[in-house]
Design a protein around this motif. Sequence first.
Motif, PDB file in Angstrom:
ATOM      1  N   LEU A  69      45.166  32.210  39.077  1.00 37.43           N
ATOM      2  CA  LEU A  69      45.024  33.348  39.282  1.00 37.43           C
ATOM      3  C   LEU A  69      45.475  34.099  40.398  1.00 37.43           C
ATOM      4  N   LEU A 122      41.858  35.746  33.451  1.00 31.63           N
ATOM      5  CA  LEU A 122      42.793  34.665  33.503  1.00 31.63           C
ATOM      6  C   LEU A 122      43.296  34.025  32.243  1.00 31.63           C
ATOM      7  N   GLN A 180      47.612  37.366  40.511  1.00 33.61           N
ATOM      8  CA  GLN A 180      47.392  38.742  41.508  1.00 33.61           C
ATOM      9  C   GLN A 180      48.567  39.139  42.444  1.00 33.61           C
ATOM     10  N   HIS A 195      42.903  44.068  46.317  1.00 30.28           N
ATOM     11  CA  HIS A 195      44.115  44.870  45.970  1.00 30.28           C
ATOM     12  C   HIS A 195      44.649  44.736  44.762  1.00 30.28           C
ATOM     13  N   SER A 196      44.173  43.903  43.914  1.00 40.30           N
ATOM     14  CA  SER A 196      44.736  43.609  42.575  1.00 40.30           C
ATOM     15  C   SER A 196      43.874  43.812  41.692  1.00 40.30           C
ATOM     16  N   LYS A 197      44.152  44.251  40.412  1.00 36.08           N
ATOM     17  CA  LYS A 197      43.142  44.738  39.422  1.00 36.08           C
ATOM     18  C   LYS A 197      42.637  43.358  38.558  1.00 36.08           C
ATOM     19  N   ILE A 198      43.580  42.351  38.811  1.00 32.16           N
ATOM     20  CA  ILE A 198      43.110  41.123  37.950  1.00 32.16           C
ATOM     21  C   ILE A 198      42.310  40.350  38.793  1.00 32.16           C
ATOM     22  N   SER A 199      41.271  39.836  37.997  1.00 29.20           N
ATOM     23  CA  SER A 199      40.290  38.997  38.318  1.00 29.20           C
ATOM     24  C   SER A 199      40.200  37.917  37.397  1.00 29.20           C
ATOM     25  N   ALA A 200      39.015  37.011  37.822  1.00 29.61           N
ATOM     26  CA  ALA A 200      39.098  35.505  37.099  1.00 29.61           C
ATOM     27  C   ALA A 200      38.734  35.948  35.627  1.00 29.61           C
ATOM     28  N   ASP A 244      50.775  40.967  40.397  1.00 28.84           N
ATOM     29  CA  ASP A 244      50.494  42.327  39.973  1.00 28.84           C
ATOM     30  C   ASP A 244      50.542  42.841  41.123  1.00 28.84           C
ATOM     31  N   LEU A 257      42.964  39.852  48.229  1.00 28.46           N
ATOM     32  CA  LEU A 257      43.537  39.721  47.132  1.00 28.46           C
ATOM     33  C   LEU A 257      43.048  40.252  45.976  1.00 28.46           C
ATOM     34  N   ASN A 258      41.511  40.087  45.958  1.00 28.30           N
ATOM     35  CA  ASN A 258      40.622  40.582  44.892  1.00 28.30           C
ATOM     36  C   ASN A 258      40.504  42.225  45.159  1.00 28.30           C
ATOM     37  N   LEU A 268      45.526  36.459  30.099  1.00 27.18           N
ATOM     38  CA  LEU A 268      46.836  36.726  30.870  1.00 27.18           C
ATOM     39  C   LEU A 268      47.582  35.410  30.630  1.00 27.18           C
ATOM     40  N   ALA A 271      52.072  39.807  33.767  1.00 26.44           N
ATOM     41  CA  ALA A 271      51.676  38.524  33.741  1.00 26.44           C
ATOM     42  C   ALA A 271      52.761  37.644  32.759  1.00 26.44           C
TER      43      ALA A 271
END
Lengths: 323, 316
Positions: A131, B16, A135, B8-13, A138, B5-6, B19, A144
Amino acid sequence: MSLVEIKNLKVHYPIRSGFFNRITDSVNAVDGISFNIEAGETYGLVGESGSGKSTTGKSVVGLEKVTSGSIMYKGKDITKKANRKSLDYNHDVQMIFQDSLSSLNPRKRIEDIIAEPLRNFEHLDKDSEKLRVLQLLDIVGLDADALYKYPHQFSGGQRQRIGVARAVATNPKLIIADEPVSALDLSVQAQVLNFMKKIQREFNISYLFISHDLGVVRHMCNNIAIMNNGRLVEIGTRDDIYNHPMHIYTKRLLAAIPETNVSQRAEHRAQRLAVEEVYREQQDKYYDKDGLAYPLVQITPTHSVALPEALAEQLKHEGEVQA
Amino acid sequence: MEESLNRHSKISAADLERLSKEAKGEATPSSARIVWNEFKADKPAMVALVIIVAFILFVMIAALFIDTPKMMETDIMNYNAAPGTNGFILGADTGGRPIFQQLIVGARNSIGIAMGLTVISSTFGICWGLISGYFNGLIDWGMQRVYDFMMMLPMTMMIIVLVTIIKNYNAITLTLIFSVFYWEGTSRLIRSRTLSESEKDYVAAAKTSGTGNFKIIFSEIMPNISSLLIVDTTLSFAENIGVETGLSYLGFGLPMHTPSLGTLIANANDPNNITQYWWTWLPAALLIIILCLSISYVGQVVRRSADASQRQGAAD
């Protein structure tokens, strides 16, 4: 207190010769330089190639064996290996390399490359590590699907962004950026630099920005040091260096910035030739008899120049009159 | 770090799994896949691979059904029996011993020794070269002086002396004796590549990422010189078949009662055999030629697949 304090740093390489291979001389790559890097700022280190700026950067990150002098971080001298180890120094200080291709292991996937510092310093479990890598990708603007690819499948700009992602992976306090954009074309340079600035704002990182490109340095740095032949010739804020250069070497470097305004080409050429003429005439005054820069003399609280005392007094006076 | 990080990034757990599936779809083919594609693109190499695998399997299995001591008994009645007579498929030698069975057991012995020798000497040589080249300085100096000393020893003579003074030697001790002398070439070749490889930026990057020296050597530098390792190992395997064969030919290899490709070729020492009884030595000679050629073909394919710019196989 500054984040990193560099005091009288010297890196000399021995020259061996003769029948017994004894040390007969040395190359003084870095010859007694001192400066401080503050938290959250970008410190520019500028000079021609061979002036010792990369060696300085490598010493700060711990890759180069230092001959003498000290680099203080959190009250400890990190030129000693034991101190670097006890501080987990490279958790806090990382590096971005000039050549993006050779700085990424061609046999490793992007996931493994970015996760390398995480595995060594943070010991996360598999999922949170992945993860974190996603991130980071990103944040530097990569998708990804880069995860399982190899470095040669990316363009130069993308690779350099991967290098940036690896450097910020452990959330360091200082990143040494050794000519991070000099191998990229101009549009990609701007892209990578803006990512670096964005990351600096978001994570409050300091950069030691090593470059020979004064245009880029002006865009990035608050404080700048000019290096020549292993010594500092001038340090100051951006304004000091660009608007009130004192040393002829600085003036010469500034004159070398290419100008895109075609209609004034002749004037720029004349100006550059004039600076070059002055440099040739006055070289002896600005360098000692071995052709090396003098010790730094303070002109204003932020601005220091390597000049003999008398000349410094005179120039300071002239500056005041002008002002 | 995690928090910022959480932020500033759109990606979260939650993303996962999706992706990583996406990334899997885009992943580059595995190295086994690449090697296989490369074999498919190169027909002679495919044939060579089949020959080697089939031959080694056949020899290893068939040798289990042969009673070697009984086979090696002298049978005066079948002195130099011609191929096809008295049930001798490839005839018999001067002792009346069947050539075909000797070939099977001999090939197993020779290949076994060559494999053992390659594994031991290449592993040692590669480690020696990698460590010496990576650490440089005093360590390199010391290790290279050991190398120089070993190189200085007259190899063939030393092996002959050792074989003579060791009373009960067999295939295993012979392999060990060879191994003492056959790591040097590999080690210096690997050292020279390691010297240039360890100057590269990715090694510096691994150091600043906190990776330890030995991990850098074996998991960063070694994969990057793998094409060199593969070529060197396959070539030295082909060469090592020759080492045992050559020494047995001179009479210092395996003991007389143990058949090997070398002892079979040694039949050609007798001018009578060369002119009249060709079946005593020709099959073994042909076998060695075919085997060594096949190995080097396979080695070339593996090398090509290790180097993306030389590949001939389709991407997929």
